[in-house]
Design a protein around this motif. Structure first.
Motif, PDB file in Angstrom:
ATOM      1  N   GLN A  84      85.981 -11.683 -56.445  1.00 15.51           N
ATOM      2  CA  GLN A  84      86.888 -11.912 -55.414  1.00 15.51           C
ATOM      3  C   GLN A  84      86.246 -11.982 -53.755  1.00 15.51           C
ATOM      4  O   GLN A  84      85.266 -11.444 -53.654  1.00 15.51           O
ATOM      5  CB  GLN A  84      87.940 -10.864 -55.355  1.00 15.51           C
ATOM      6  CG  GLN A  84      87.588  -9.479 -55.722  1.00 15.51           C
ATOM      7  CD  GLN A  84      87.412  -8.646 -54.620  1.00 15.51           C
ATOM      8  OE1 GLN A  84      86.975  -8.949 -53.668  1.00 15.51           O
ATOM      9  NE2 GLN A  84      87.746  -7.356 -55.211  1.00 15.51           N
ATOM     10  N   GLU A  85      86.749 -12.772 -53.071  1.00 16.38           N
ATOM     11  CA  GLU A  85      86.323 -12.763 -51.743  1.00 16.38           C
ATOM     12  C   GLU A  85      87.342 -13.256 -50.894  1.00 16.38           C
ATOM     13  O   GLU A  85      88.663 -13.361 -51.096  1.00 16.38           O
ATOM     14  CB  GLU A  85      85.238 -13.839 -51.645  1.00 16.38           C
ATOM     15  CG  GLU A  85      83.898 -13.767 -52.392  1.00 16.38           C
ATOM     16  CD  GLU A  85      83.219 -12.597 -51.668  1.00 16.38           C
ATOM     17  OE1 GLU A  85      83.611 -12.065 -50.521  1.00 16.38           O
ATOM     18  OE2 GLU A  85      82.255 -12.152 -52.309  1.00 16.38           O
ATOM     19  N   ALA A  86      87.254 -12.955 -49.611  1.00 19.48           N
ATOM     20  CA  ALA A  86      88.227 -13.180 -48.427  1.00 19.48           C
ATOM     21  C   ALA A  86      87.415 -13.577 -47.204  1.00 19.48           C
ATOM     22  O   ALA A  86      86.328 -13.040 -46.803  1.00 19.48           O
ATOM     23  CB  ALA A  86      89.123 -11.881 -48.338  1.00 19.48           C
ATOM     24  N   GLU A  87      88.107 -14.466 -46.429  1.00 19.44           N
ATOM     25  CA  GLU A  87      87.636 -15.048 -45.278  1.00 19.44           C
ATOM     26  C   GLU A  87      88.569 -15.021 -44.190  1.00 19.44           C
ATOM     27  O   GLU A  87      89.834 -15.532 -44.555  1.00 19.44           O
ATOM     28  CB  GLU A  87      86.951 -16.113 -45.175  1.00 19.44           C
ATOM     29  CG  GLU A  87      85.572 -16.131 -46.040  1.00 19.44           C
ATOM     30  CD  GLU A  87      84.421 -15.813 -44.560  1.00 19.44           C
ATOM     31  OE1 GLU A  87      84.757 -15.175 -43.841  1.00 19.44           O
ATOM     32  OE2 GLU A  87      83.149 -16.021 -45.018  1.00 19.44           O
ATOM     33  N   ALA A  88      88.544 -14.768 -42.981  1.00 20.72           N
ATOM     34  CA  ALA A  88      89.548 -14.928 -41.954  1.00 20.72           C
ATOM     35  C   ALA A  88      89.544 -16.455 -41.643  1.00 20.72           C
ATOM     36  O   ALA A  88      88.326 -17.158 -41.794  1.00 20.72           O
ATOM     37  CB  ALA A  88      89.408 -14.266 -40.586  1.00 20.72           C
ATOM     38  N   VAL A  89      90.527 -17.279 -41.042  1.00 17.80           N
ATOM     39  CA  VAL A  89      90.648 -18.443 -40.644  1.00 17.80           C
ATOM     40  C   VAL A  89      89.450 -18.936 -39.716  1.00 17.80           C
ATOM     41  O   VAL A  89      88.779 -19.874 -39.678  1.00 17.80           O
ATOM     42  CB  VAL A  89      91.985 -18.962 -40.253  1.00 17.80           C
ATOM     43  CG1 VAL A  89      91.998 -20.315 -39.816  1.00 17.80           C
ATOM     44  CG2 VAL A  89      92.899 -18.868 -41.724  1.00 17.80           C
ATOM     45  N   ASP A  90      89.258 -18.166 -38.677  1.00 20.69           N
ATOM     46  CA  ASP A  90      88.125 -18.125 -37.761  1.00 20.69           C
ATOM     47  C   ASP A  90      86.789 -18.469 -38.433  1.00 20.69           C
ATOM     48  O   ASP A  90      86.188 -19.185 -38.228  1.00 20.69           O
ATOM     49  CB  ASP A  90      88.336 -17.172 -36.599  1.00 20.69           C
ATOM     50  CG  ASP A  90      87.765 -15.748 -37.166  1.00 20.69           C
ATOM     51  OD1 ASP A  90      88.042 -15.662 -38.429  1.00 20.69           O
ATOM     52  OD2 ASP A  90      87.171 -15.384 -36.445  1.00 20.69           O
ATOM     53  N   ARG A  91      86.535 -17.740 -39.345  1.00 16.54           N
ATOM     54  CA  ARG A  91      85.147 -17.775 -40.121  1.00 16.54           C
ATOM     55  C   ARG A  91      85.171 -19.027 -40.809  1.00 16.54           C
ATOM     56  O   ARG A  91      83.920 -19.448 -41.344  1.00 16.54           O
ATOM     57  CB  ARG A  91      84.927 -16.503 -40.947  1.00 16.54           C
ATOM     58  CG  ARG A  91      84.989 -15.052 -40.110  1.00 16.54           C
ATOM     59  CD  ARG A  91      84.076 -15.336 -38.916  1.00 16.54           C
ATOM     60  NE  ARG A  91      82.582 -15.342 -39.461  1.00 16.54           N
ATOM     61  CZ  ARG A  91      81.593 -15.599 -38.925  1.00 16.54           C
ATOM     62  NH1 ARG A  91      81.550 -16.005 -37.582  1.00 16.54           N
ATOM     63  NH2 ARG A  91      80.191 -15.570 -39.285  1.00 16.54           N
ATOM     64  N   ILE A  92      86.160 -19.244 -41.579  1.00 12.72           N
ATOM     65  CA  ILE A  92      86.293 -20.496 -42.442  1.00 12.72           C
ATOM     66  C   ILE A  92      85.896 -21.720 -41.557  1.00 12.72           C
ATOM     67  O   ILE A  92      85.372 -22.680 -41.786  1.00 12.72           O
ATOM     68  CB  ILE A  92      87.755 -20.702 -43.148  1.00 12.72           C
ATOM     69  CG1 ILE A  92      87.765 -19.594 -44.115  1.00 12.72           C
ATOM     70  CG2 ILE A  92      87.830 -22.266 -43.721  1.00 12.72           C
ATOM     71  CD1 ILE A  92      89.165 -19.456 -44.724  1.00 12.72           C
ATOM     72  N   TRP A  93      86.521 -22.036 -40.333  1.00 13.46           N
ATOM     73  CA  TRP A  93      86.147 -23.001 -39.252  1.00 13.46           C
ATOM     74  C   TRP A  93      84.671 -22.897 -39.061  1.00 13.46           C
ATOM     75  O   TRP A  93      84.102 -23.929 -39.052  1.00 13.46           O
ATOM     76  CB  TRP A  93      86.908 -22.646 -38.142  1.00 13.46           C
ATOM     77  CG  TRP A  93      86.549 -23.848 -36.909  1.00 13.46           C
ATOM     78  CD1 TRP A  93      85.509 -23.446 -35.967  1.00 13.46           C
ATOM     79  CD2 TRP A  93      86.791 -25.146 -36.800  1.00 13.46           C
ATOM     80  NE1 TRP A  93      85.427 -24.510 -35.140  1.00 13.46           N
ATOM     81  CE2 TRP A  93      86.008 -25.511 -35.824  1.00 13.46           C
ATOM     82  CE3 TRP A  93      87.554 -26.100 -37.524  1.00 13.46           C
ATOM     83  CZ2 TRP A  93      86.143 -26.784 -35.196  1.00 13.46           C
ATOM     84  CZ3 TRP A  93      87.506 -27.477 -37.067  1.00 13.46           C
ATOM     85  CH2 TRP A  93      86.646 -27.783 -35.935  1.00 13.46           C
ATOM     86  N   GLU A  94      84.126 -21.790 -38.648  1.00 11.13           N
ATOM     87  CA  GLU A  94      82.794 -21.639 -38.456  1.00 11.13           C
ATOM     88  C   GLU A  94      81.895 -22.018 -39.255  1.00 11.13           C
ATOM     89  O   GLU A  94      80.745 -22.690 -39.318  1.00 11.13           O
ATOM     90  CB  GLU A  94      82.379 -20.313 -37.744  1.00 11.13           C
ATOM     91  CG  GLU A  94      83.129 -19.961 -36.452  1.00 11.13           C
ATOM     92  CD  GLU A  94      82.490 -20.763 -35.290  1.00 11.13           C
ATOM     93  OE1 GLU A  94      81.506 -21.158 -35.438  1.00 11.13           O
ATOM     94  OE2 GLU A  94      83.498 -21.353 -34.187  1.00 11.13           O
ATOM     95  N   ASN A  95      82.028 -21.395 -40.656  1.00 10.80           N
ATOM     96  CA  ASN A  95      81.235 -21.570 -41.675  1.00 10.80           C
ATOM     97  C   ASN A  95      81.500 -22.577 -42.729  1.00 10.80           C
ATOM     98  O   ASN A  95      80.416 -22.871 -43.497  1.00 10.80           O
ATOM     99  CB  ASN A  95      81.022 -20.079 -42.505  1.00 10.80           C
ATOM    100  CG  ASN A  95      80.637 -18.913 -41.405  1.00 10.80           C
ATOM    101  OD1 ASN A  95      79.879 -19.179 -40.587  1.00 10.80           O
ATOM    102  ND2 ASN A  95      81.200 -17.878 -41.649  1.00 10.80           N
ATOM    103  N   TRP A  96      82.612 -22.920 -43.089  1.00  9.45           N
ATOM    104  CA  TRP A  96      83.010 -23.930 -44.158  1.00  9.45           C
ATOM    105  C   TRP A  96      82.856 -25.312 -43.594  1.00  9.45           C
ATOM    106  O   TRP A  96      82.833 -26.351 -44.352  1.00  9.45           O
ATOM    107  CB  TRP A  96      84.219 -23.685 -44.761  1.00  9.45           C
ATOM    108  CG  TRP A  96      84.266 -22.300 -45.600  1.00  9.45           C
ATOM    109  CD1 TRP A  96      83.460 -21.055 -45.201  1.00  9.45           C
ATOM    110  CD2 TRP A  96      84.988 -22.032 -46.701  1.00  9.45           C
ATOM    111  NE1 TRP A  96      83.871 -20.095 -46.070  1.00  9.45           N
ATOM    112  CE2 TRP A  96      84.741 -20.803 -46.937  1.00  9.45           C
ATOM    113  CE3 TRP A  96      85.916 -22.636 -47.265  1.00  9.45           C
ATOM    114  CZ2 TRP A  96      85.548 -20.140 -47.925  1.00  9.45           C
ATOM    115  CZ3 TRP A  96      86.614 -22.030 -48.603  1.00  9.45           C
ATOM    116  CH2 TRP A  96      86.302 -20.610 -48.719  1.00  9.45           C
TER     117      TRP A  96
END
Length: 392
Positions: free
Chosen positions: A331-343
């Motif tokens: 399992q994992e989790a990411e905040a939306v701001d980190r998704i924008w930066e990293n994905w």
């Protein structure tokens, strides 16, 4: 920003949806109770966020953020252009879920097709799906051939979607091999609305379910005597890898009720994954103002008071069996701001930036930090591609 000015990312869900099943649950055993007038009003208030979701998605599509040829079918009128901060939120969340879902559906070793065995059937269960367009988008991309797709939502919402789909030539006849079916809901005598969806005829002459909308108040699922097994729900299987999607659905249920809904599937499907999209961080001033804005609309989210941080969300699904310490789980989790930066790739970020200017960079970062995508899985088959998303 003052409270009335704070945008609400709850309007950024995967498509325009009628959220009839998202009233606050009544706790354990509550599924057998009658819905009170007060509860009905809360349900309707939550459904009203559907308009926000519909307009937000169509705005992002119209401006070129997203490609969804079906978004306009579920919006009345021409729609409204949203603020850039909202369009970026819609884009980022949708892209994150697309990445995870496409990885789930992709073959394990797509780079070596000569070594692949026959495609493995897979199943998706969308909780509180409303008028989400994801199945139709997958069908347009020819990603539905080995997929069984289920949607659960409030009976009136499911019936409304049936009326729209059956009357729309593109939605009803997109797949020449698919046949639209409508049949009585056998799962619950309390629900007169019909189940409906698409089937096709298999090579051996059997009828196979491709897509099925189940008219069911999710709050009742764990406590309804006629829903003890998967066989009580039309077309649902336990022998294929299955992904549950909950986009701002379970956050409207009481905490125990929400956990019991997930556990109902966990106890019956060996190879199971889940994606949650929910608010977090409601204890800081920004989060408190977000909650106040929703409370002004008679909307509450019991689960966000318990699962306030990414770690809380990860522990939540770990307690349900999606354990990172398991050899066949994670399992994992990411905040939306980190998704924008990293994905999002640099080239794609440049494309999105060129669509319209974003002056409210700090506001965007603050808003995006208050929403998260959480995912987990259990089972030895079907999740190989998700292991690449595990954080180091």
């Amino acid at each position: 920003m003052s409270a009335p000015q704070i945008p609400n990312l709850l309007g950024l869900r995967g498509g325009p949806r009628s959220r009839g099943s998202r009233g606050r649950g009544r706790g354990r055993g509550g599924g057998s109770e009658l819905v009170t007038p007060s509860q009905q009003r809360k349900d309707l208030d939550i459904q009203s966020t559907d308009t926000d979701a519909a307009v937000s998605r169509l705005s992002a599509v119209s401006l070129g953020y997203l490609d969804d040829p079906f978004a306009s079918y579920f919006v009345t009128g021409p729609g409204t252009r949203r603020l850039p901060i909202i369009n970026r939120g819609t884009y980022t969340r949708t892209t994150a879920l697309d990445i995870l879902i496409n990885a789930f559906l992709a073959p394990h070793d797509a780079s070596h097709p000569e070594s692949q065995s026959p495609p493995q059937p897979k199943q998706i269960i969308s909780l509180g799906a409303g008028t989400d367009t994801r199945y139709f988008r997958l069908r347009a991309q020819n990603r539905h051939q080995n997929l069984i797709y289920h949607e659960f939502d409030f009976p009136s919402v499911s019936t409304g979607k049936l009326r729209l789909v059956s009357s729309n030539e593109t939605l009803a006849n997109q797949d020449p091999a698919a046949n639209l079916f409508v049949q009585p809901n056998k799962a619950s005598a309390e629900t007169p609305e019909s189940e409906w969806g698409f089937t096709r005829t298999a090579a051996d002459g059997r009828s196979e379910v491709l897509y099925c909308c189940h008219p069911l108040d999710l709050r009742r699922l764990p406590y309804t005597p006629s829903l003890k097994s998967l066989g009580d729900i039309h077309g649902l299987r336990d022998d294929v890898p299955t992904l549950i999607i909950s986009e701002c659905c379970l956050c409207y249920l009481d905490v125990d009720n929400a956990q019991d809904v997930i556990k109902w599937f966990v106890d019956r499907i060996p190879s199971l994954g889940i994606i949650l999209y929910e608010p977090i961080g409601v204890d800081d001033p920004f989060g408190q103002m977000m909650v106040a804005n929703l409370a002004a609309r008679n909307i509450t989210m019991p689960t966000v008071k318990v699962y306030k941080r990414l770690g809380d969300q990860k522990q939540r699904i770990s307690d349900l069996g999606f354990k990172k310490t398991s050899a066949d789980g994670g399992q994992e989790a990411e905040a939306v701001d980190r998704i924008w930066e990293n994905w999002i790739t640099p080239q794609e970020k440049e494309r999105v930036d060129d669509l319209e200017g974003l002056d409210e960079v700090e506001e965007w970062q603050m808003l995006a930090r208050h929403y998260a995508v959480v995912w987990g899985w259990k089972g030895s088959s079907g999740w190989e591609n998700w292991k690449t998303f595990q954080q180091k």
